[in-house]
Design a protein around this motif. Structure first.
Motif, PDB file in Angstrom:
ATOM      1  N   LEU A 119      59.430   2.739  34.798  1.00 25.74           N
ATOM      2  CA  LEU A 119      58.215   2.753  33.997  1.00 25.74           C
ATOM      3  C   LEU A 119      58.681   2.917  32.550  1.00 25.74           C
ATOM      4  CD1 LEU A 119      55.207   2.666  34.788  1.00 25.74           C
ATOM      5  CD2 LEU A 119      55.169   5.137  34.681  1.00 25.74           C
ATOM      6  N   THR A 120      58.769   1.830  31.811  1.00 26.34           N
ATOM      7  CA  THR A 120      59.440   1.792  30.511  1.00 26.34           C
ATOM      8  C   THR A 120      58.460   1.925  29.348  1.00 26.34           C
ATOM      9  OG1 THR A 120      61.147   0.375  31.462  1.00 26.34           O
ATOM     10  CG2 THR A 120      60.991   0.428  29.064  1.00 26.34           C
ATOM     11  N   MET A 121      58.796   2.785  28.392  1.00 29.32           N
ATOM     12  CA  MET A 121      57.955   2.994  27.213  1.00 29.32           C
ATOM     13  C   MET A 121      58.104   1.825  26.241  1.00 29.32           C
ATOM     14  SD  MET A 121      56.188   5.790  27.457  1.00 29.32           S
ATOM     15  CE  MET A 121      55.712   6.146  25.765  1.00 29.32           C
ATOM     16  N   HIS A 122      56.963   1.311  25.762  1.00 29.58           N
ATOM     17  CA  HIS A 122      56.919   0.242  24.765  1.00 29.58           C
ATOM     18  C   HIS A 122      56.116   0.726  23.563  1.00 29.58           C
ATOM     19  CE1 HIS A 122      57.731  -2.027  28.464  1.00 29.58           C
ATOM     20  NE2 HIS A 122      57.997  -3.104  27.760  1.00 29.58           N
ATOM     21  N   PHE A 123      56.724   0.632  22.384  1.00 31.30           N
ATOM     22  CA  PHE A 123      56.020   0.929  21.134  1.00 31.30           C
ATOM     23  C   PHE A 123      55.866  -0.398  20.397  1.00 31.30           C
ATOM     24  CE2 PHE A 123      58.271   4.697  22.444  1.00 31.30           C
ATOM     25  CZ  PHE A 123      57.364   5.723  22.215  1.00 31.30           C
ATOM     26  N   VAL A 124      54.628  -0.898  20.298  1.00 30.85           N
ATOM     27  CA  VAL A 124      54.355  -2.234  19.768  1.00 30.85           C
ATOM     28  C   VAL A 124      53.614  -2.133  18.447  1.00 30.85           C
ATOM     29  CG1 VAL A 124      53.323  -4.481  20.262  1.00 30.85           C
ATOM     30  CG2 VAL A 124      54.172  -3.061  22.148  1.00 30.85           C
ATOM     31  N   LEU A 125      54.120  -2.826  17.408  1.00 34.03           N
ATOM     32  CA  LEU A 125      53.462  -2.871  16.110  1.00 34.03           C
ATOM     33  C   LEU A 125      53.192  -4.317  15.716  1.00 34.03           C
ATOM     34  CD1 LEU A 125      55.123  -0.261  13.682  1.00 34.03           C
ATOM     35  CD2 LEU A 125      52.812  -0.226  14.634  1.00 34.03           C
ATOM     36  N   ALA A 126      52.083  -4.547  15.039  1.00 36.82           N
ATOM     37  CA  ALA A 126      51.762  -5.882  14.541  1.00 36.82           C
ATOM     38  C   ALA A 126      52.739  -6.261  13.437  1.00 36.82           C
ATOM     39  CB  ALA A 126      50.332  -5.914  14.013  1.00 36.82           C
ATOM     40  N   GLY A 127      53.099  -7.549  13.383  1.00 33.67           N
ATOM     41  CA  GLY A 127      53.986  -8.044  12.340  1.00 33.67           C
ATOM     42  C   GLY A 127      55.431  -8.065  12.777  1.00 33.67           C
ATOM     43  N   ALA A 128      56.075  -9.217  12.582  1.00 31.52           N
ATOM     44  CA  ALA A 128      57.466  -9.349  12.990  1.00 31.52           C
ATOM     45  C   ALA A 128      58.418  -8.709  11.988  1.00 31.52           C
ATOM     46  CB  ALA A 128      57.817 -10.833  13.152  1.00 31.52           C
ATOM     47  N   GLU A 129      57.983  -8.561  10.753  1.00 30.65           N
ATOM     48  CA  GLU A 129      58.843  -8.005   9.711  1.00 30.65           C
ATOM     49  C   GLU A 129      58.595  -6.503   9.563  1.00 30.65           C
ATOM     50  OE1 GLU A 129      61.111  -9.883   8.358  1.00 30.65           O
ATOM     51  OE2 GLU A 129      60.363 -11.647   9.416  1.00 30.65           O
ATOM     52  N   GLY A 130      59.632  -5.777   9.140  1.00 28.63           N
ATOM     53  CA  GLY A 130      59.480  -4.352   8.901  1.00 28.63           C
ATOM     54  C   GLY A 130      60.428  -3.531   9.743  1.00 28.63           C
ATOM     55  N   ALA A 131      60.344  -2.210   9.555  1.00 30.72           N
ATOM     56  CA  ALA A 131      61.238  -1.288  10.260  1.00 30.72           C
ATOM     57  C   ALA A 131      61.009  -1.376  11.767  1.00 30.72           C
ATOM     58  CB  ALA A 131      60.998   0.132   9.773  1.00 30.72           C
ATOM     59  N   THR A 132      62.068  -1.145  12.524  1.00 30.12           N
ATOM     60  CA  THR A 132      61.970  -1.191  13.989  1.00 30.12           C
ATOM     61  C   THR A 132      62.323   0.154  14.620  1.00 30.12           C
ATOM     62  OG1 THR A 132      64.233  -2.039  14.113  1.00 30.12           O
ATOM     63  CG2 THR A 132      62.448  -3.665  14.133  1.00 30.12           C
ATOM     64  N   SER A 133      62.318   1.217  13.804  1.00 29.89           N
ATOM     65  CA  SER A 133      62.518   2.566  14.331  1.00 29.89           C
ATOM     66  C   SER A 133      61.165   3.227  14.511  1.00 29.89           C
ATOM     67  CB  SER A 133      63.380   3.390  13.369  1.00 29.89           C
ATOM     68  OG  SER A 133      62.705   3.560  12.136  1.00 29.89           O
ATOM     69  N   LEU A 134      61.128   4.375  15.182  1.00 27.21           N
ATOM     70  CA  LEU A 134      59.855   5.061  15.404  1.00 27.21           C
ATOM     71  C   LEU A 134      59.196   5.503  14.107  1.00 27.21           C
ATOM     72  CD1 LEU A 134      60.229   7.304  18.596  1.00 27.21           C
ATOM     73  CD2 LEU A 134      59.338   4.982  18.372  1.00 27.21           C
ATOM     74  N   ASP A 135      59.976   5.632  13.035  1.00 30.39           N
ATOM     75  CA  ASP A 135      59.404   5.999  11.737  1.00 30.39           C
ATOM     76  C   ASP A 135      58.359   4.994  11.278  1.00 30.39           C
ATOM     77  OD1 ASP A 135      61.068   8.163  11.716  1.00 30.39           O
ATOM     78  OD2 ASP A 135      62.594   7.233  10.445  1.00 30.39           O
ATOM     79  N   ALA A 136      58.449   3.773  11.786  1.00 32.06           N
ATOM     80  CA  ALA A 136      57.501   2.731  11.393  1.00 32.06           C
ATOM     81  C   ALA A 136      56.082   3.045  11.853  1.00 32.06           C
ATOM     82  CB  ALA A 136      57.940   1.389  11.960  1.00 32.06           C
ATOM     83  N   LEU A 137      55.919   4.013  12.744  1.00 33.13           N
ATOM     84  CA  LEU A 137      54.583   4.403  13.208  1.00 33.13           C
ATOM     85  C   LEU A 137      53.809   5.194  12.156  1.00 33.13           C
ATOM     86  CD1 LEU A 137      55.421   5.578  16.859  1.00 33.13           C
ATOM     87  CD2 LEU A 137      54.283   3.436  16.197  1.00 33.13           C
ATOM     88  N   GLU A 138      54.524   5.780  11.210  1.00 32.85           N
ATOM     89  CA  GLU A 138      53.873   6.625  10.198  1.00 32.85           C
ATOM     90  C   GLU A 138      52.855   5.829   9.379  1.00 32.85           C
ATOM     91  OE1 GLU A 138      56.523   8.843   7.750  1.00 32.85           O
ATOM     92  OE2 GLU A 138      57.701   9.614   9.439  1.00 32.85           O
ATOM     93  N   GLY A 139      51.673   6.411   9.231  1.00 35.12           N
ATOM     94  CA  GLY A 139      50.613   5.781   8.458  1.00 35.12           C
ATOM     95  C   GLY A 139      49.863   4.696   9.200  1.00 35.12           C
TER      96      GLY A 139
END
Length: 313
Positions: A119-139
């Motif tokens: 059961l694998t965790m997925h963190f998905v953000l819109a947009g292909a460009e930008g940071a790919t670490s969990l810090d990208a979740l901020e804001g």
């Protein structure tokens, strides 16, 4: 003529009895219909039947979840196979969590057979460009959902890494995640499932998205297993994604005879590569994971010994 007819009848009866004796029927309890884990169960049943030349026939039963699967050990027999995270089986044996006040001696008879996709965790953000670490979740405005393993784990990670006050949590069901992402109502979502997860595929197919990776230090802090989602599993995913996962295992009990457990385990590994060619989630299952399985069924242990697969002490 009468003598010949009677002889033919007897011979047909003997052959039918032999066929019935050669066929072992099993019951496989997995998940709700429509889920990836139910589809895996169907694939596994077909694979086991093919590998055993029809000697092992598994009937797939719908389940409401892993807790139900473990609970039914109390009333099931030698043909019962079920899937669950090992931590849940341990909780049943300790009488903790959902099994508080519901302990049963049958729980101590549960035995491992083989791993299935985590059961694998997925963190998905819109947009292909930008940071790919969990810090990208901020804001960002993130949808976690409610009540699921992914929602609980996602909330835990935000708290663990000091991000709870830096992220806005959307008040919606996870089933609405893809539409909400398309409409710009959310910036991303967190989900847990075997990869490739259908909702992540749908999101990535409809617009550019990126999956976030965790560092080894972050993974260690979560206490969960390290899982790598290989490159190109999802549209636009150029590199590997490092995240966490909850191991899931196929279990039975000591009621199953050793020969059946041996044949079942052998059939699974004979078909794993072929199943992985048809459904990528089976690629995440490797013999290396067997060493983490505790309380192996003696029949499964015999197969691993013959195959030279390392097992736990």
């Amino acid at each position: 003529m009468k003598s010949w007819t009677e002889a033919a009848f007897v011979m047909a009866a003997v052959m039918a009895a032999g066929a019935a004796q050669a066929e072992t029927r099993l019951t496989y309890k997995s998940a709700k219909t429509g889920t990836s884990y139910y589809q895996m169960a169907v694939e596994l049943a077909e694979g086991v039947k093919a590998a055993s030349n029809g000697e092992l026939v598994m009937t797939v039963e719908e389940s409401q979840g892993s807790v139900q699967n473990v609970m039914e050990v109390r009333a099931r027999g030698a043909d019962y196979i079920f899937t669950a995270p090992p931590s849940l089986v341990q909780a049943s044996q300790e009488g903790s969590g959902p099994f508080d006040g519901k302990s049963s001696p049958q729980f101590s008879e549960v035995r491992s057979l083989f791993p299935i996709p985590s059961l694998t965790m997925h963190f998905v953000l819109a947009g292909a460009e930008g940071a790919t670490s969990l810090d990208a979740l901020e804001g960002q405005n993130i949808l976690l959902g409610k009540g699921s393993f992914g929602a609980t784990e996602g909330e835990k990670y935000l708290d663990l890494f000091g991000m709870t006050d830096k992220v806005t949590i959307a008040d919606a069901e996870l089933s609405n995640a893809v539409d909400a992402l398309k409409n710009g109502q959310i910036d991303g979502f967190v989900t847990a499932g075997s990869f490739p997860a259908p909702n992540v595929i749908e999101a990535a197919a409809s617009q550019p998205v990126r999956l976030l990776s965790m560092t080894d230090d972050q993974i260690a802090q979560t206490g969960q297993a390290r899982v790598v989602i290989p490159a190109d599993v999802y549209p636009g995913q150029a590199g590997d994604i490092t995240t966490t996962g909850l191991p899931v295992v196929a279990f039975t009990t000591t009621a199953m005879d050793d020969d059946t457990a041996y044949q079942l385990t052998k059939a699974f590994w004979m078909q794993r590569e072929k199943m992985a060619g048809n459904a990528p989630w089976w690629k995440g299952v490797t013999p290396d994971q067997v060493a983490a399985l505790s309380a192996l069924h003696p029949g499964a242990a015999r197969y691993y010994e013959e195959a030279g697969v390392a097992v736990a002490e």
